[in-house]
Motif scaffolding. Structure first.
Motif, PDB file in Angstrom:
ATOM      1  N   SER A   1      -6.686  39.792  -7.768  1.00 34.91           N
ATOM      2  CA  SER A   1      -7.439  39.658  -6.800  1.00 34.91           C
ATOM      3  C   SER A   1      -8.959  39.691  -7.065  1.00 34.91           C
ATOM      4  CB  SER A   1      -7.162  40.704  -5.789  1.00 34.91           C
ATOM      5  OG  SER A   1      -5.802  40.396  -5.480  1.00 34.91           O
ATOM      6  N   GLY A   2      -9.044  40.649  -8.084  1.00 35.37           N
ATOM      7  CA  GLY A   2     -10.547  40.919  -8.570  1.00 35.37           C
ATOM      8  C   GLY A   2     -11.099  39.395  -8.936  1.00 35.37           C
ATOM      9  N   LEU A   3     -10.344  38.765  -9.772  1.00 35.71           N
ATOM     10  CA  LEU A   3     -10.718  37.517 -10.358  1.00 35.71           C
ATOM     11  C   LEU A   3     -11.166  36.424  -9.287  1.00 35.71           C
ATOM     12  CD1 LEU A   3      -8.249  36.826 -13.211  1.00 35.71           C
ATOM     13  CD2 LEU A   3     -10.771  37.301 -13.490  1.00 35.71           C
ATOM     14  N   VAL A   4     -10.260  36.197  -8.340  1.00 42.79           N
ATOM     15  CA  VAL A   4     -10.866  35.219  -7.277  1.00 42.79           C
ATOM     16  C   VAL A   4     -12.084  35.931  -6.452  1.00 42.79           C
ATOM     17  CG1 VAL A   4      -9.318  36.033  -5.368  1.00 42.79           C
ATOM     18  CG2 VAL A   4      -9.888  33.756  -5.607  1.00 42.79           C
ATOM     19  N   THR A   5     -12.045  37.024  -6.262  1.00 43.14           N
ATOM     20  CA  THR A   5     -13.339  37.614  -5.567  1.00 43.14           C
ATOM     21  C   THR A   5     -14.597  37.310  -6.459  1.00 43.14           C
ATOM     22  OG1 THR A   5     -11.939  39.350  -4.480  1.00 43.14           O
ATOM     23  CG2 THR A   5     -14.278  39.588  -4.285  1.00 43.14           C
ATOM     24  N   SER A   6     -14.287  37.660  -7.695  1.00 37.68           N
ATOM     25  CA  SER A   6     -15.470  37.387  -8.535  1.00 37.68           C
ATOM     26  C   SER A   6     -15.820  35.867  -8.765  1.00 37.68           C
ATOM     27  CB  SER A   6     -15.110  37.921 -10.150  1.00 37.68           C
ATOM     28  OG  SER A   6     -14.945  39.157 -10.156  1.00 37.68           O
ATOM     29  N   ALA A   7     -14.926  35.201  -8.670  1.00 38.50           N
ATOM     30  CA  ALA A   7     -15.345  33.636  -8.806  1.00 38.50           C
ATOM     31  C   ALA A   7     -16.023  33.286  -7.511  1.00 38.50           C
ATOM     32  CB  ALA A   7     -13.889  32.869  -8.972  1.00 38.50           C
ATOM     33  N   VAL A   8     -15.668  33.692  -6.384  1.00 44.84           N
ATOM     34  CA  VAL A   8     -16.347  33.493  -5.312  1.00 44.84           C
ATOM     35  C   VAL A   8     -17.667  33.788  -5.153  1.00 44.84           C
ATOM     36  CG1 VAL A   8     -16.647  34.069  -2.685  1.00 44.84           C
ATOM     37  CG2 VAL A   8     -14.160  33.149  -3.655  1.00 44.84           C
ATOM     38  N   GLN A   9     -18.029  35.052  -5.639  1.00 42.57           N
ATOM     39  CA  GLN A   9     -19.238  35.650  -5.496  1.00 42.57           C
ATOM     40  C   GLN A   9     -20.236  34.953  -6.618  1.00 42.57           C
ATOM     41  OE1 GLN A   9     -20.639  37.936  -3.529  1.00 42.57           O
ATOM     42  NE2 GLN A   9     -18.549  38.313  -2.534  1.00 42.57           N
ATOM     43  N   ILE A  10     -19.763  34.502  -7.702  1.00 42.98           N
ATOM     44  CA  ILE A  10     -20.400  33.811  -8.871  1.00 42.98           C
ATOM     45  C   ILE A  10     -20.746  32.526  -8.257  1.00 42.98           C
ATOM     46  CG2 ILE A  10     -20.184  33.084 -11.104  1.00 42.98           C
ATOM     47  CD1 ILE A  10     -18.909  35.634 -12.062  1.00 42.98           C
ATOM     48  N   GLY A  11     -19.820  31.768  -7.840  1.00 48.17           N
ATOM     49  CA  GLY A  11     -19.914  30.623  -7.218  1.00 48.17           C
ATOM     50  C   GLY A  11     -21.170  30.443  -6.128  1.00 48.17           C
ATOM     51  N   ALA A  12     -21.037  31.395  -5.210  1.00 51.11           N
ATOM     52  CA  ALA A  12     -22.278  31.724  -4.248  1.00 51.11           C
ATOM     53  C   ALA A  12     -23.250  31.590  -5.096  1.00 51.11           C
ATOM     54  CB  ALA A  12     -21.763  32.909  -3.284  1.00 51.11           C
ATOM     55  N   GLY A  13     -23.637  32.634  -5.990  1.00 55.13           N
ATOM     56  CA  GLY A  13     -24.900  32.585  -6.812  1.00 55.13           C
ATOM     57  C   GLY A  13     -25.242  31.320  -7.074  1.00 55.13           C
ATOM     58  N   ILE A  14     -24.281  30.531  -7.887  1.00 56.90           N
ATOM     59  CA  ILE A  14     -24.654  29.318  -8.546  1.00 56.90           C
ATOM     60  C   ILE A  14     -25.011  28.160  -7.568  1.00 56.90           C
ATOM     61  CG2 ILE A  14     -23.644  27.290 -10.116  1.00 56.90           C
ATOM     62  CD1 ILE A  14     -22.060  29.547 -11.471  1.00 56.90           C
ATOM     63  N   GLY A  15     -24.138  28.359  -6.450  1.00 50.80           N
ATOM     64  CA  GLY A  15     -24.304  27.242  -5.470  1.00 50.80           C
ATOM     65  C   GLY A  15     -25.743  27.340  -4.897  1.00 50.80           C
ATOM     66  N   VAL A  16     -26.213  28.388  -4.619  1.00 51.85           N
ATOM     67  CA  VAL A  16     -27.574  28.630  -3.975  1.00 51.85           C
ATOM     68  C   VAL A  16     -28.472  28.248  -4.861  1.00 51.85           C
ATOM     69  CG1 VAL A  16     -28.908  30.296  -3.038  1.00 51.85           C
ATOM     70  CG2 VAL A  16     -26.842  30.675  -2.308  1.00 51.85           C
ATOM     71  N   ALA A  17     -28.489  28.658  -6.182  1.00 53.15           N
ATOM     72  CA  ALA A  17     -29.167  28.223  -7.128  1.00 53.15           C
ATOM     73  C   ALA A  17     -29.245  26.454  -7.499  1.00 53.15           C
ATOM     74  CB  ALA A  17     -29.027  28.736  -8.694  1.00 53.15           C
ATOM     75  N   VAL A  18     -28.268  26.041  -7.418  1.00 49.73           N
ATOM     76  CA  VAL A  18     -28.333  24.372  -7.583  1.00 49.73           C
ATOM     77  C   VAL A  18     -28.872  23.928  -6.352  1.00 49.73           C
ATOM     78  CG1 VAL A  18     -26.895  22.466  -7.773  1.00 49.73           C
ATOM     79  CG2 VAL A  18     -26.464  24.268  -9.171  1.00 49.73           C
ATOM     80  N   SER A  19     -28.379  24.296  -5.005  1.00 48.22           N
ATOM     81  CA  SER A  19     -29.189  23.863  -3.774  1.00 48.22           C
ATOM     82  C   SER A  19     -30.531  23.882  -3.985  1.00 48.22           C
ATOM     83  CB  SER A  19     -28.663  24.571  -2.767  1.00 48.22           C
ATOM     84  OG  SER A  19     -27.052  24.349  -2.658  1.00 48.22           O
ATOM     85  N   ALA A  20     -31.119  25.182  -4.288  1.00 52.05           N
ATOM     86  CA  ALA A  20     -32.668  25.280  -4.437  1.00 52.05           C
ATOM     87  C   ALA A  20     -33.207  24.218  -5.119  1.00 52.05           C
ATOM     88  CB  ALA A  20     -32.907  26.948  -4.830  1.00 52.05           C
ATOM     89  N   VAL A  21     -32.605  24.151  -6.486  1.00 52.18           N
ATOM     90  CA  VAL A  21     -33.352  22.980  -7.369  1.00 52.18           C
ATOM     91  C   VAL A  21     -33.439  21.626  -6.751  1.00 52.18           C
ATOM     92  CG1 VAL A  21     -33.180  22.168  -9.613  1.00 52.18           C
ATOM     93  CG2 VAL A  21     -32.794  24.552  -9.280  1.00 52.18           C
ATOM     94  N   VAL A  22     -32.088  21.357  -6.249  1.00 47.68           N
ATOM     95  CA  VAL A  22     -31.951  19.924  -5.595  1.00 47.68           C
ATOM     96  C   VAL A  22     -33.074  19.741  -4.611  1.00 47.68           C
ATOM     97  CG1 VAL A  22     -30.172  18.334  -4.545  1.00 47.68           C
ATOM     98  CG2 VAL A  22     -29.564  19.766  -6.556  1.00 47.68           C
ATOM     99  N   MET A  23     -33.240  20.577  -3.718  1.00 47.53           N
ATOM    100  CA  MET A  23     -34.013  20.367  -2.545  1.00 47.53           C
ATOM    101  C   MET A  23     -35.539  19.984  -3.146  1.00 47.53           C
ATOM    102  SD  MET A  23     -32.834  23.872  -0.248  1.00 47.53           S
ATOM    103  CE  MET A  23     -34.511  23.433   0.585  1.00 47.53           C
TER     104      MET A  23
END
Length: 452
Positions: free
Chosen positions: A386-408
């Protein structure tokens, strides 16, 4: 209801209020970002850290947070972390510079990473296994989902008055919980837990690696990228050699854990990255107010809640892989519908259908990935999974926002930049659908055959 039952219910309310705060704090930033950026003259590369810093710190330290709670006392860690969370919220509302604001968000992410597993452990130790615990965990999960949706709405309402209220809002709630919690939460056992296996090195390596990865993306810094790769490699080495690692790597070989976590990472990159871009688009291009933006997202939240309640039946009928993949495809379709966006756009005919389609896909995929992440594992591995999947979601959120900011920044016009970011977010969702369909179906079938 006996006095003991009443105290348990009061404890559940207190613990759910804490997870409500943790979830709300991620979405609170979304609608307020344009106002913060305009008032403090912050570039989008700094603004995205207000979301990424919290999410990555939360995800990176989450597993260590559970271990700290076991070692030093769940009640003690819960209260201390919540106090730090409140203090950082107050400091954020008083500051007027970009990077100090980011620091408060990172501190809050670490505090949330300590609060959430401590709260979950207190629930599982307060309520007996069976229907009581299942009901309590259901309420706890609902509190997290409600917190995220409420954060989007509250962010719009408060930003209309002042963006600083977005930082101040969690403070009175946290203080109220801190006042009531000592009266209703069970005391920690007097016998301290054994201190072996305290894998701080692993947590620091993985969190530092992910944080530097996000920094390398947003600041286009190759030295930071090199250090990030070295830290993530060191994390793997540390986990292989420690007798009691933070993340036993062999857990990824069992059942659907590995595929579910990869799909959850892609899911968060898509949906949270898209949200970051969509909110900026609605306010900066279409000229919507913060209040209109927050209220406009409500139908998506309703679609998520309604569909998530149906996901269990669909999983029973079609299987985890099919439902998760279908949900990611539908979610991706909702994101890609935003490619129709122009300098003007009607809410009812253009934006509303995209939001509802995205919400339906979100409500199908997220429960499926959570179930898949713990499927086929023994009881002693459930907390870790349960902790692993929650960590994956939170880390994915950070990476997704960062990538989106660069692509813009890559488009030859502002509108082209937004469309590129929507396209990339949709691509993440399609990637997650492929991982879910191929990985979850194949591994689930293999697991079922082995069990039979």
């Amino acid at each position: 209801m006996t006095r003991t039952d009443g105290r348990r219910q009061a404890a559940l309310v207190v613990l759910c209020a804490a997870v409500f705060l943790d979830s709300m704090d991620l979405s609170l930033m979304g609608v307020a970002l344009p106002a913060i950026g305009g008032d403090l003259s912050l570039p989008e590369s700094t603004l995205q850290w207000l979301m990424s810093g919290y999410a990555v710190a939360y995800g990176g330290f989450l597993l260590l947070g559970g271990r700290i709670a076991d070692l030093f006392g769940r009640r003690r860690v819960f209260l201390l972390a919540l106090a730090v969370f409140a203090a950082a919220s107050l400091a954020g509302g008083l500051l007027s510079a970009g990077w100090p604001l980011v620091v408060t968000r990172v501190v809050k992410g670490v505090a949330a990473a300590l609060t959430a597993p401590a709260a979950l452990s207190l629930i599982t130790t307060t309520f007996a296994e069976g229907p009581q615990r299942n009901r309590a965990l259901g309420v706890y999960s609902l509190a997290g989902a409600t917190g995220y949706t409420s954060g989007l709405i509250a962010s719009g309402l408060l930003t209309e008055i002042s963006w600083r209220l977005v930082f101040f809002l969690p403070v009175p709630v946290a203080l109220l919980v801190l006042a009531v919690a000592p009266l209703v939460l069970p005391r920690d056992p007097q016998t301290p837990a054994a201190r072996e296996g305290f894998d701080a090195a692993g947590a620091v390596a993985v969190t530092g690696g992910v944080l530097l990865s996000v920094f390398a993306l947003t600041e286009k810094s190759w030295p930071a990228g090199v250090v990030a790769v070295l830290l993530l490699g060191a994390f793997v080495v540390i986990e292989r050699r420690r007798p009691a690692p933070l993340v036993p790597l062999e857990v990824f070989r069992s059942g659907t854990v590995g595929a579910a976590n990869l799909a959850a990472l892609a899911w968060a990159c898509a949906t949270i990255g898209w949200q970051f871009v969509a909110v900026l688009y609605l306010q900066q291009v279409l000229g919507h107010t913060a209040l209109a933006t927050g209220l406009g997202i409500v139908p998506m939240g309703l679609a998520i809640v309604i569909t998530a309640n149906l996901a269990g039946r669909l999983i029973s009928r079609w299987g985890l892989g099919r439902v998760a993949a279908a949900g990611m495809l539908v979610q991706g379709a909702g994101i890609l519908l935003f490619l129709r966006a122009g300098a003007t756009g009607d809410y009812v005919t253009m934006l509303l259908p995209a939001l509802i389609v995205h919400g339906i896909g979100n409500g199908l995929s997220f429960p499926s990935l959570n179930v898949a992440a713990v499927a086929g594992l023994p009881d002693e591995r459930q907390g870790l999974a349960s902790g692993l999947v929650t960590s994956a979601v939170q880390i994915g959120a950070g990476i997704g926002v960062a990538v989106s900011a660069v692509v813009m920044t890559l488009g030859d016009s502002v509108l082209a930049g937004y469309r590129l970011a929507f396209l990339v977010a949709g691509g993440f969702s399609l990637l997650g659908a492929f991982i879910a369909y191929s990985g979850l179906r194949a591994r689930h079938a293999a697991s079922t055959t082995t069990t039979a």
